[in-house]
Design an enzyme around this catalytic site. Structure first.
Site, PDB file in Angstrom:
ATOM      1  N   SER A 129       0.849  -1.196   0.000  1.00 20.12           N
ATOM      2  CA  SER A 129       0.000   0.000   0.000  1.00 20.12           C
ATOM      3  C   SER A 129       0.881   1.240   0.000  1.00 20.12           C
ATOM      4  CB  SER A 129      -0.866  -0.016   1.262  1.00 20.12           C
ATOM      5  OG  SER A 129      -1.335   1.271   1.550  1.00 20.12           O
ATOM      6  N   SER A 130       0.332   2.352  -0.483  1.00 23.36           N
ATOM      7  CA  SER A 130       1.111   3.600  -0.528  1.00 23.36           C
ATOM      8  C   SER A 130       1.447   4.127   0.867  1.00 23.36           C
ATOM      9  CB  SER A 130       0.348   4.676  -1.315  1.00 23.36           C
ATOM     10  OG  SER A 130      -0.909   4.913  -0.734  1.00 23.36           O
ATOM     11  N   CYS A 131       0.846   3.547   1.920  1.00 26.86           N
ATOM     12  CA  CYS A 131       1.172   4.012   3.280  1.00 26.86           C
ATOM     13  C   CYS A 131       2.541   3.520   3.747  1.00 26.86           C
ATOM     14  CB  CYS A 131       0.092   3.606   4.266  1.00 26.86           C
ATOM     15  SG  CYS A 131       0.130   1.863   4.630  1.00 26.86           S
ATOM     16  N   TYR A 145       0.471  -1.115  10.291  1.00 28.98           N
ATOM     17  CA  TYR A 145       0.128  -1.751   9.005  1.00 28.98           C
ATOM     18  C   TYR A 145       1.272  -1.530   8.009  1.00 28.98           C
ATOM     19  CZ  TYR A 145      -2.851  -1.921   4.696  1.00 28.98           C
ATOM     20  OH  TYR A 145      -3.418  -2.156   3.467  1.00 28.98           O
ATOM     21  N   LYS A 186       3.575  -4.214   5.890  1.00 30.30           N
ATOM     22  CA  LYS A 186       3.665  -4.193   4.418  1.00 30.30           C
ATOM     23  C   LYS A 186       5.120  -4.045   3.960  1.00 30.30           C
ATOM     24  CE  LYS A 186      -0.652  -4.664   3.344  1.00 30.30           C
ATOM     25  NZ  LYS A 186      -1.076  -5.867   2.606  1.00 30.30           N
ATOM     26  N   ASN A 191      -4.801   4.598  -2.819  1.00 30.31           N
ATOM     27  CA  ASN A 191      -6.134   4.360  -2.228  1.00 30.31           C
ATOM     28  C   ASN A 191      -7.093   3.840  -3.302  1.00 30.31           C
ATOM     29  OD1 ASN A 191      -4.670   6.119  -0.432  1.00 30.31           O
ATOM     30  ND2 ASN A 191      -6.583   6.588   0.600  1.00 30.31           N
ATOM     31  N   HIS A 233     -12.578   2.879   4.435  1.00 27.53           N
ATOM     32  CA  HIS A 233     -11.827   4.017   3.881  1.00 27.53           C
ATOM     33  C   HIS A 233     -12.808   5.156   3.556  1.00 27.53           C
ATOM     34  CE1 HIS A 233      -8.878   0.739   3.060  1.00 27.53           C
ATOM     35  NE2 HIS A 233      -8.046   1.680   3.456  1.00 27.53           N
TER      36      HIS A 233
HETATM   37  N1  LIG Z   1      -8.533  -0.902  -0.096  1.00 17.45           N
HETATM   38  C1  LIG Z   1      -7.552  -0.058  -0.380  1.00 17.45           C
HETATM   39  O1  LIG Z   1      -7.756   1.174  -0.529  1.00 17.45           O
HETATM   40  C2  LIG Z   1      -6.157  -0.574  -0.565  1.00 17.45           C
HETATM   41  C3  LIG Z   1      -5.836  -1.925  -0.432  1.00 17.45           C
HETATM   42  N2  LIG Z   1      -4.524  -2.323  -0.622  1.00 17.45           N
HETATM   43  C4  LIG Z   1      -4.101  -3.717  -0.433  1.00 17.45           C
HETATM   44  O2  LIG Z   1      -4.844  -4.616  -1.220  1.00 17.45           O
HETATM   45  C5  LIG Z   1      -5.007  -5.862  -0.536  1.00 17.45           C
HETATM   46  C6  LIG Z   1      -6.475  -6.220  -0.488  1.00 17.45           C
HETATM   47  O3  LIG Z   1      -7.183  -5.178   0.167  1.00 17.45           O
HETATM   48  P1  LIG Z   1      -8.770  -5.057   0.063  1.00 17.45           P
HETATM   49  O4  LIG Z   1      -9.267  -5.915  -1.031  1.00 17.45           O
HETATM   50  O5  LIG Z   1      -9.093  -3.629   0.105  1.00 17.45           O
HETATM   51  O6  LIG Z   1      -9.209  -5.681   1.468  1.00 17.45           O
HETATM   52  P2  LIG Z   1     -10.593  -6.408   1.832  1.00 17.45           P
HETATM   53  O7  LIG Z   1     -10.747  -6.244   3.313  1.00 17.45           O
HETATM   54  O8  LIG Z   1     -11.686  -5.946   0.938  1.00 17.45           O
HETATM   55  O9  LIG Z   1     -10.294  -7.925   1.489  1.00 17.45           O
HETATM   56  C7  LIG Z   1      -9.358  -8.661   2.195  1.00 17.45           C
HETATM   57  C8  LIG Z   1      -9.689 -10.124   2.044  1.00 17.45           C
HETATM   58  O10 LIG Z   1      -8.762 -10.890   2.840  1.00 17.45           O
HETATM   59  C9  LIG Z   1      -9.494 -11.877   3.547  1.00 17.45           C
HETATM   60  N3  LIG Z   1      -8.824 -12.218   4.790  1.00 17.45           N
HETATM   61  C10 LIG Z   1      -8.527 -11.393   5.818  1.00 17.45           C
HETATM   62  N4  LIG Z   1      -7.950 -12.091   6.814  1.00 17.45           N
HETATM   63  C11 LIG Z   1      -7.880 -13.390   6.391  1.00 17.45           C
HETATM   64  C12 LIG Z   1      -7.399 -14.583   6.969  1.00 17.45           C
HETATM   65  N5  LIG Z   1      -6.859 -14.604   8.207  1.00 17.45           N
HETATM   66  N6  LIG Z   1      -7.505 -15.728   6.266  1.00 17.45           N
HETATM   67  C13 LIG Z   1      -8.064 -15.733   5.045  1.00 17.45           C
HETATM   68  N7  LIG Z   1      -8.531 -14.642   4.431  1.00 17.45           N
HETATM   69  C14 LIG Z   1      -8.445 -13.475   5.112  1.00 17.45           C
HETATM   70  C15 LIG Z   1     -10.821 -11.220   3.831  1.00 17.45           C
HETATM   71  O11 LIG Z   1     -11.797 -12.176   4.126  1.00 17.45           O
HETATM   72  P3  LIG Z   1     -12.875 -11.851   5.301  1.00 17.45           P
HETATM   73  O12 LIG Z   1     -13.520 -10.549   4.879  1.00 17.45           O
HETATM   74  O13 LIG Z   1     -13.780 -13.031   5.279  1.00 17.45           O
HETATM   75  O14 LIG Z   1     -12.061 -11.698   6.561  1.00 17.45           O
HETATM   76  C16 LIG Z   1     -11.087 -10.494   2.518  1.00 17.45           C
HETATM   77  O15 LIG Z   1     -11.686 -11.337   1.570  1.00 17.45           O
HETATM   78  C17 LIG Z   1      -4.375  -5.673   0.847  1.00 17.45           C
HETATM   79  O16 LIG Z   1      -3.099  -6.217   0.861  1.00 17.45           O
HETATM   80  C18 LIG Z   1      -4.296  -4.180   0.997  1.00 17.45           C
HETATM   81  O17 LIG Z   1      -3.207  -3.816   1.776  1.00 17.45           O
HETATM   82  C19 LIG Z   1      -3.554  -1.425  -0.943  1.00 17.45           C
HETATM   83  C20 LIG Z   1      -3.827  -0.107  -1.093  1.00 17.45           C
HETATM   84  C21 LIG Z   1      -5.142   0.434  -0.900  1.00 17.45           C
HETATM   85  C1  LIG Z   2      -5.258   3.102   1.737  1.00 14.41           C
HETATM   86  C2  LIG Z   2      -4.771   3.697   3.033  1.00 14.41           C
HETATM   87  O1  LIG Z   2      -5.873   4.012   3.888  1.00 14.41           O
HETATM   88  C3  LIG Z   2      -5.551   4.545   5.173  1.00 14.41           C
HETATM   89  O2  LIG Z   2      -5.055   5.829   5.078  1.00 14.41           O
HETATM   90  P1  LIG Z   2      -5.840   7.086   4.551  1.00 14.41           P
HETATM   91  O3  LIG Z   2      -5.420   7.391   3.161  1.00 14.41           O
HETATM   92  O4  LIG Z   2      -5.677   8.176   5.530  1.00 14.41           O
HETATM   93  O5  LIG Z   2      -7.336   6.531   4.462  1.00 14.41           O
HETATM   94  P2  LIG Z   2      -8.830   6.914   4.752  1.00 14.41           P
HETATM   95  O6  LIG Z   2      -9.523   6.606   3.487  1.00 14.41           O
HETATM   96  O7  LIG Z   2      -9.328   6.222   5.964  1.00 14.41           O
HETATM   97  O8  LIG Z   2      -8.862   8.499   5.054  1.00 14.41           O
HETATM   98  C4  LIG Z   2      -8.486   9.452   4.085  1.00 14.41           C
HETATM   99  C5  LIG Z   2      -8.809  10.837   4.560  1.00 14.41           C
HETATM  100  O9  LIG Z   2     -10.226  10.997   4.539  1.00 14.41           O
HETATM  101  C6  LIG Z   2     -10.675  11.587   5.764  1.00 14.41           C
HETATM  102  N1  LIG Z   2     -12.079  11.207   6.004  1.00 14.41           N
HETATM  103  C7  LIG Z   2     -13.119  12.079   5.983  1.00 14.41           C
HETATM  104  N2  LIG Z   2     -14.259  11.449   6.305  1.00 14.41           N
HETATM  105  C8  LIG Z   2     -13.927  10.131   6.488  1.00 14.41           C
HETATM  106  C9  LIG Z   2     -14.704   8.995   6.830  1.00 14.41           C
HETATM  107  O10 LIG Z   2     -15.904   9.042   7.038  1.00 14.41           O
HETATM  108  N3  LIG Z   2     -14.027   7.807   6.905  1.00 14.41           N
HETATM  109  C10 LIG Z   2     -12.668   7.716   6.683  1.00 14.41           C
HETATM  110  N4  LIG Z   2     -12.083   6.509   6.766  1.00 14.41           N
HETATM  111  N5  LIG Z   2     -11.918   8.802   6.396  1.00 14.41           N
HETATM  112  C11 LIG Z   2     -12.545   9.992   6.297  1.00 14.41           C
HETATM  113  C12 LIG Z   2      -9.686  11.072   6.779  1.00 14.41           C
HETATM  114  O11 LIG Z   2      -9.703  11.847   7.954  1.00 14.41           O
HETATM  115  C13 LIG Z   2      -8.381  11.165   5.992  1.00 14.41           C
HETATM  116  O12 LIG Z   2      -7.894  12.489   6.031  1.00 14.41           O
HETATM  117  C14 LIG Z   2      -4.443   3.807   5.888  1.00 14.41           C
HETATM  118  O13 LIG Z   2      -4.794   3.746   7.251  1.00 14.41           O
HETATM  119  C15 LIG Z   2      -4.047   2.577   5.220  1.00 14.41           C
HETATM  120  O14 LIG Z   2      -5.046   1.600   5.379  1.00 14.41           O
HETATM  121  C16 LIG Z   2      -3.859   2.746   3.745  1.00 14.41           C
HETATM  122  O15 LIG Z   2      -2.988   2.158   3.164  1.00 14.41           O
END
Ligand SMILES: NC(=O)C1=CN([C@@H]2O[C@H](COP(=O)(O)OP(=O)(O)OC[C@H]3O[C@@H](n4cnc5c(N)ncnc54)[C@H](OP(=O)(O)O)[C@@H]3O)[C@@H](O)[C@H]2O)C=CC1
Ligand SMILES: C[C@H]1O[C@H](OP(=O)(O)OP(=O)(O)OC[C@H]2O[C@@H](n3cnc4c(=O)[nH]c(N)nc43)[C@H](O)[C@@H]2O)[C@@H](O)[C@@H](O)C1=O
Length: 312
Positions: free
Chosen positions: A110-112, A139, A143, A168, A182
């Site tokens: 992830s970009s974090c 986290y 990563k 994101n 998010h």
């Molecule tokens: N969403 C975003 O904005 C971003 C995501 N990523 C990366 O992309 C990848 C996927 O993220 P995303 O699709 O958003 O996440 P989700 O939470 O949507 O999906 C994650 C999946 O992993 C499964 N999972 C979690 N824990 C376990 C476990 N112990 N055993 C088996 N399966 C498990 C979950 O199943 P269940 O729900 O049943 O627990 C779910 O299907 C991650 O590595 C994340 O860091 C990177 C940048 C941004």
């Molecule tokens: C993908 C990235 O996602 C996470 O980082 P983040 O970019 O900060 O993600 P976020 O989507 O939760 O927030 C973005 C911005 O948005 C604002 N904000 C406003 N209103 C809401 C709100 O209602 N919910 C949330 N969540 N944020 C809100 C919030 O305060 C912040 O300024 C990492 O922890 C990590 O998981 C990671 O890798």
């Protein structure tokens, strides 16, 4: 290199935002031998179960999209879960992939991972050059360890493990939880529910000034398959849209897409997180990949998906 359409590909986390998009992409390309397990079928934190699964199934390719994932509030509230579960899942999957003869693995970070005050746009070389953003450092550390494990296994054993760092993401099958999600899915849901109730105001977290880069998950899935077929380097690769918006601009856009007519109220007790997080995507672009879906189109499609699949 193009991968044989009958190759056995394990997509870990196939019901999540990213995993489900990768499955859609692979199926649309004609891949016919996908290996999928739900969390309840296979808990990836349990090393013995993961190893037995790899020994029995012998996948040829692995896309690691299973992780403990959440937004700024969840990351800040459950630091022990975020570091432990992610280290467990990725260590188990990477080590079992190597020991059971997987040809190639793609790890998703992830970009974090980048320092809070990294140069913008953030090049891959900014990794480990400064302190992390405190709200998600647990986290991020997991990563970073995943990237380093892929590199270590490549250096010591020649294992073809690569890492992609998405910005994101958003799209179908996102997590719409009111607190743990998010920002984009959180706001889609909050604005929708406010519109239905006829509320005059919607609360948005923080100051609205942070800048974020959003990428539709279908673009990410396209990049994942592209990298699997075209990249085998030691370094991790950024995957972004190259376009950033402030949280205030995002909130106004979501308001417009949903059709909410009230006003926005900012909750300054909630953290802003990183002030800016725009990635330098020139490496993946130089390999020949670029995104296709604009934020406005992607948001419209995601709201439609939400209306059809999530809302009560
Ligand atoms: N969403 C975003 O904005 C971003 C995501 N990523 C990366 O992309 C990848 C996927 O993220 P995303 O699709 O958003 O996440 P989700 O939470 O949507 O999906 C994650 C999946 O992993 C499964 N999972 C979690 N824990 C376990 C476990 N112990 N055993 C088996 N399966 C498990 C979950 O199943 P269940 O729900 O049943 O627990 C779910 O299907 C991650 O590595 C994340 O860091 C990177 C940048 C941004
Ligand atoms: C993908 C990235 O996602 C996470 O980082 P983040 O970019 O900060 O993600 P976020 O989507 O939760 O927030 C973005 C911005 O948005 C604002 N904000 C406003 N209103 C809401 C709100 O209602 N919910 C949330 N969540 N944020 C809100 C919030 O305060 C912040 O300024 C990492 O922890 C990590 O998981 C990671 O890798």
């Amino acid at each position: 290199m193009s991968i044989d359409k009958s190759a056995k590909i394990y997509v870990a986390g196939h019901r999540g935002l990213v995993g489900s998009a990768v499955v859609r992409k692979l199926q649309s390309l004609g891949f016919s031998n996908l290996l999928l397990r739900t969390h309840s079928d296979l808990d990836l934190t349990v090393q013995s179960s993961v190893d037995a699964f790899f020994a029995a199934e012998k996948p040829q390719y692995v896309i690691l999209a299973a992780a403990k994932v959440g937004g700024i509030y969840a990351n800040n509230t459950y630091p022990a879960d975020f570091i432990t579960i992610n280290l467990q899942i990725q260590t188990n999957v990477i080590t079992s992939s190597f020991s059971h003869g997987v040809k190639k693995l793609l790890f998703l970070g992830s970009s974090c991972i980048y320092p809070k005050f990294a140069p913008q746009p953030i090049p891959e070389s900014a990794l480990l050059t400064g302190p992390l953003e405190p709200t998600n450092e647990w986290y991020a550390i997991a990563k970073i360890a995943g990237i380093k494990m892929c590199q270590a296994y490549r250096l010591q054993f020649g294992f073809d493990a690569i890492s992609a760092m998405p910005t994101n993401l958003y799209g179908p099958n996102d997590n719409f939880h009111p607190e743990n999600s998010h920002v984009l899915p959180a706001l889609l849901r909050r604005f929708h529910e406010a519109k239905v109730r006829g509320d005059e105001r919607v609360v948005v977290w923080g100051s609205g000034t942070p800048l974020r880069e959003f990428l539709h998950v279908d673009d990410l899935a396209d990049a994942v398959v592209f990298l699997l077929e075209n990249y085998s380097g030691l370094g991790h690769v950024n995957v972004g849209s190259g376009k950033e918006v402030s949280i205030k601009e995002l909130a106004e856009l979501v308001k417009e897409v949903v059709g909410f007519e009230g006003e926005l109220v900012w909750d300054s007790t909630k953290p802003d997180g990183t002030p800016r997080k725009l990635m330098d995507n020139s490496m993946i672009e130089s390999l020949g990949w670029k995104p296709k879906i604009s934020l406005k189109d992607g948001l419209g499609g995601t709201y439609k998906w939400y209306l059809e699949n999530v809302r009560q």
